[in-house]
Write a protein that holds these residues in place. Structure first.
Motif, mmCIF file in Angstrom:
data_model
loop_
_atom_site.group_PDB
_atom_site.id
_atom_site.type_symbol
_atom_site.label_atom_id
_atom_site.label_comp_id
_atom_site.label_asym_id
_atom_site.label_seq_id
_atom_site.Cartn_x
_atom_site.Cartn_y
_atom_site.Cartn_z
ATOM 1 N N ALA A 23 0.863 -1.177 0.000
ATOM 2 C CA ALA A 23 0.000 0.000 0.000
ATOM 3 C C ALA A 23 0.898 1.226 0.000
ATOM 4 C CB ALA A 23 -0.909 0.020 1.219
ATOM 5 N N ARG A 24 0.555 2.186 -0.832
ATOM 6 C CA ARG A 24 1.389 3.377 -0.971
ATOM 7 C C ARG A 24 0.677 4.602 -0.407
ATOM 8 N NH1 ARG A 24 4.096 5.432 -6.645
ATOM 9 N NH2 ARG A 24 4.440 7.586 -6.037
ATOM 10 N N MET A 25 1.388 5.389 0.384
ATOM 11 C CA MET A 25 0.849 6.615 0.952
ATOM 12 C C MET A 25 1.257 7.806 0.092
ATOM 13 S SD MET A 25 -0.692 5.576 3.734
ATOM 14 C CE MET A 25 -1.166 4.273 2.603
ATOM 15 N N GLU A 26 0.342 8.730 -0.085
ATOM 16 C CA GLU A 26 0.685 9.996 -0.728
ATOM 17 C C GLU A 26 0.211 11.096 0.205
ATOM 18 O OE1 GLU A 26 -0.711 10.164 -4.716
ATOM 19 O OE2 GLU A 26 0.420 8.386 -5.347
ATOM 20 N N PHE A 27 0.893 11.181 1.336
ATOM 21 C CA PHE A 27 0.527 12.098 2.413
ATOM 22 C C PHE A 27 1.769 12.892 2.794
ATOM 23 C CE2 PHE A 27 -0.265 13.044 6.948
ATOM 24 C CZ PHE A 27 -1.486 13.694 6.840
ATOM 25 N N LYS A 28 1.709 14.197 2.633
ATOM 26 C CA LYS A 28 2.888 15.047 2.833
ATOM 27 C C LYS A 28 3.438 14.902 4.247
ATOM 28 C CE LYS A 28 4.539 19.782 2.238
ATOM 29 N NZ LYS A 28 4.179 21.177 1.899
ATOM 30 N N GLY A 29 4.736 14.620 4.309
ATOM 31 C CA GLY A 29 5.406 14.505 5.598
ATOM 32 C C GLY A 29 5.152 13.214 6.338
ATOM 33 N N LYS A 226 2.544 11.847 12.176
ATOM 34 C CA LYS A 226 2.901 11.982 10.766
ATOM 35 C C LYS A 226 2.376 10.811 9.949
ATOM 36 C CE LYS A 226 5.331 15.790 11.262
ATOM 37 N NZ LYS A 226 4.938 17.041 10.585
ATOM 38 N N ALA A 227 1.065 10.755 9.781
ATOM 39 C CA ALA A 227 0.440 9.679 9.001
ATOM 40 C C ALA A 227 -0.946 10.145 8.566
ATOM 41 C CB ALA A 227 0.350 8.407 9.840
ATOM 42 N N PRO A 228 -1.592 9.440 7.647
ATOM 43 C CA PRO A 228 -2.947 9.823 7.243
ATOM 44 C C PRO A 228 -3.970 9.657 8.373
ATOM 45 C CG PRO A 228 -1.953 8.369 5.611
ATOM 46 C CD PRO A 228 -1.067 8.345 6.819
ATOM 47 N N SER A 245 -11.025 14.505 12.709
ATOM 48 C CA SER A 245 -11.095 15.747 11.938
ATOM 49 C C SER A 245 -12.308 16.546 12.372
ATOM 50 C CB SER A 245 -11.178 15.432 10.440
ATOM 51 O OG SER A 245 -11.064 16.603 9.664
ATOM 52 N N GLU A 246 -12.234 17.863 12.193
ATOM 53 C CA GLU A 246 -13.369 18.706 12.571
ATOM 54 C C GLU A 246 -14.539 18.504 11.621
ATOM 55 O OE1 GLU A 246 -12.357 22.756 13.108
ATOM 56 O OE2 GLU A 246 -10.999 22.372 14.791
ATOM 57 N N ARG A 247 -14.249 18.390 10.329
ATOM 58 C CA ARG A 247 -15.339 18.238 9.361
ATOM 59 C C ARG A 247 -14.852 17.435 8.167
ATOM 60 N NH1 ARG A 247 -13.151 23.214 9.038
ATOM 61 N NH2 ARG A 247 -12.566 24.001 6.976
ATOM 62 N N LYS A 248 -15.802 17.002 7.383
ATOM 63 C CA LYS A 248 -15.491 16.253 6.170
ATOM 64 C C LYS A 248 -15.012 17.214 5.085
ATOM 65 C CE LYS A 248 -17.780 13.542 2.579
ATOM 66 N NZ LYS A 248 -19.071 12.993 2.133
ATOM 67 N N THR A 249 -13.809 16.970 4.576
ATOM 68 C CA THR A 249 -13.239 17.768 3.499
ATOM 69 C C THR A 249 -12.668 16.827 2.445
ATOM 70 O OG1 THR A 249 -11.040 17.844 4.507
ATOM 71 C CG2 THR A 249 -12.592 19.587 5.142
ATOM 72 N N VAL A 250 -12.215 17.404 1.333
ATOM 73 C CA VAL A 250 -11.547 16.593 0.313
ATOM 74 C C VAL A 250 -10.332 15.895 0.916
ATOM 75 C CG1 VAL A 250 -10.265 16.685 -1.860
ATOM 76 C CG2 VAL A 250 -12.362 18.033 -1.594
ATOM 77 N N SER A 251 -9.607 16.609 1.768
ATOM 78 C CA SER A 251 -8.434 16.032 2.423
ATOM 79 C C SER A 251 -8.822 14.861 3.328
ATOM 80 C CB SER A 251 -7.709 17.103 3.238
ATOM 81 O OG SER A 251 -6.654 16.543 3.992
ATOM 82 N N THR A 252 -9.918 15.007 4.052
ATOM 83 C CA THR A 252 -10.376 13.927 4.932
ATOM 84 C C THR A 252 -10.703 12.672 4.128
ATOM 85 O OG1 THR A 252 -11.348 15.588 6.409
ATOM 86 C CG2 THR A 252 -12.025 13.301 6.730
ATOM 87 N N ILE A 253 -11.407 12.853 3.008
ATOM 88 C CA ILE A 253 -11.762 11.707 2.161
ATOM 89 C C ILE A 253 -10.501 11.041 1.612
ATOM 90 C CG2 ILE A 253 -12.922 10.992 0.036
ATOM 91 C CD1 ILE A 253 -14.774 11.711 2.379
ATOM 92 N N LYS A 254 -9.518 11.853 1.190
ATOM 93 C CA LYS A 254 -8.273 11.292 0.660
ATOM 94 C C LYS A 254 -7.531 10.504 1.739
ATOM 95 C CE LYS A 254 -4.067 12.504 -1.876
ATOM 96 N NZ LYS A 254 -3.240 13.597 -2.459
ATOM 97 N N ARG A 255 -7.513 11.049 2.950
ATOM 98 C CA ARG A 255 -6.868 10.343 4.065
ATOM 99 C C ARG A 255 -7.576 9.019 4.344
ATOM 100 N NH1 ARG A 255 -7.542 14.102 8.793
ATOM 101 N NH2 ARG A 255 -6.548 12.407 9.943
#
Length: 319
Positions: A23-29, A226-228, A245-255
């Motif tokens: 499995a590959r992560m694409e999460f900054k840092g 430092k992880a999704p 997370s505080e709310r559902k965002t595009v970033s949350t869905i990607k994580r």
């Protein structure tokens, strides 16, 4: 395609080509870029062009994950400072083994474990001290005689035989010439065990509130910076990759999508708890509002809820 992307693809192809599920992560840092699993072997891998760019915070998270999941942490990189990593040599950064893609290939494809490790001042090996003593006695050398042949002090040779001191590669080669036998101990980087600090404070008020609620269920909660995902929640062998997370965002869905992929590799559940949201499932990862935790009495109920939400989405997909 950039150099980092090429390197990631090379490392991923080495793992996939030797039977690993990846499995590959694409999460900054992120503290790891790849999770790789094969039979009873699990690795969390950070891929870097320069291994010195690994931060202490990333390393601590990497070691925490390895400890929690009985995995091995690993760094694969191209260089250190301005020098390329040598083939067949193991390096170390913040207590995590590091090596080149070629060395990784040699281990996985050629089944050649490295024995040389780099430290300030040069290359070294460790030896089986008892075996070295047996070789010395079998060939009729006293401690003083062999030390003189090697050009080292009696104390150094005694330390080698007690396993208390690493040996320079030059000394190891001389020993192999004298005894016509290998003396260096291979480094099993695929089964490396690490120590890790598990007590990490939550970073936000929302995390504090959710951690406290999960702990009331009788669960242990380990913060991951430092992880999704934001934490590992655990109880009696069950581990849940927990996003907050505080709310559902595009970033949350990607994580959540990344957690969905990695959870399959490490055979773990996943859950995202949001300040406010409607209950839904991303892949097989439930997203729930934090208020839903008030309906749950203990860890068993939480795990049952996750399984039921996963089953419900699977039923919808199959109908």
């Amino acid at each position: 395609m950039g150099e980092k992307e090429r390197l990631l693809r090379i490392v991923e192809s080495i793992f996939r080509g030797t039977g690993f599920r990846v499995a590959r992560m694409e999460f900054k840092g992120s503290c790891f870029d790849l999770a790789a699993s094969r039979l009873f072997l699990l690795l969390f891998v950070k891929v870097l062009q320069n291994i010195d760019s690994l931060t202490e915070e990333q390393a601590e998270d990497l070691k925490r994950l390895a400890k929690l999941f009985e995995a091995s942490p690993l760094i694969v990189g191209l260089r250190s400072k301005n020098e390329e990593l040598e083939e067949g040599v193991v390096y170390e950064r913040h207590g995590v083994y590091a090596l080149s893609p070629q060395t990784l290939y040699d281990i996985l494809v050629e089944n050649e474990l490295p024995a040389i490790f780099a430290e300030r001042g040069g290359f070294y090996v460790r030896v089986n001290g008892e075996y070295l003593r047996q070789l010395r006695e079998r060939h009729g050398y006293s401690v003083g005689e062999l030390a003189e042949l090697l050009g080292v002090s009696r104390k150094s040779l005694q330390n080698y035989e007690r396993g208390e001191q690493a040996m320079s590669i030059e000394i190891a080669l001389r020993l192999e010439e004298i005894f016509d036998a290998p003396v260096a101990k291979p480094i099993d980087i695929l089964n490396a065990k690490v120590e890790a600090k598990m007590e990490v404070e939550p970073e936000t008020e929302l995390e504090k509130e959710i951690f406290r609620r999960l702990e009331e269920f009788g669960m242990g909660v380990v913060k991951i910076k430092k992880a999704p995902f934001d934490a590992i929640s655990k109880e009696e062998g069950v581990k849940i990759l927990t996003g907050i997370s505080e709310r559902k965002t595009v970033s949350t869905i990607k994580r959540a999508q990344m957690v969905n992929e990695v959870s399959k590799i490490i055979q773990s559940d996943g859950l995202f708890i949001l300040e406010k949201t409607r209950t839904e499932v991303v892949g097989e990862i439930p997203l729930i509002p934090k208020e839903k935790l008030n309906e749950i009495r203990d860890a068993d109920e939480l795990i049952e809820m996750i399984e039921e939400l996963k089953k419900s989405i699977n039923r919808k997909l199959s109908s």
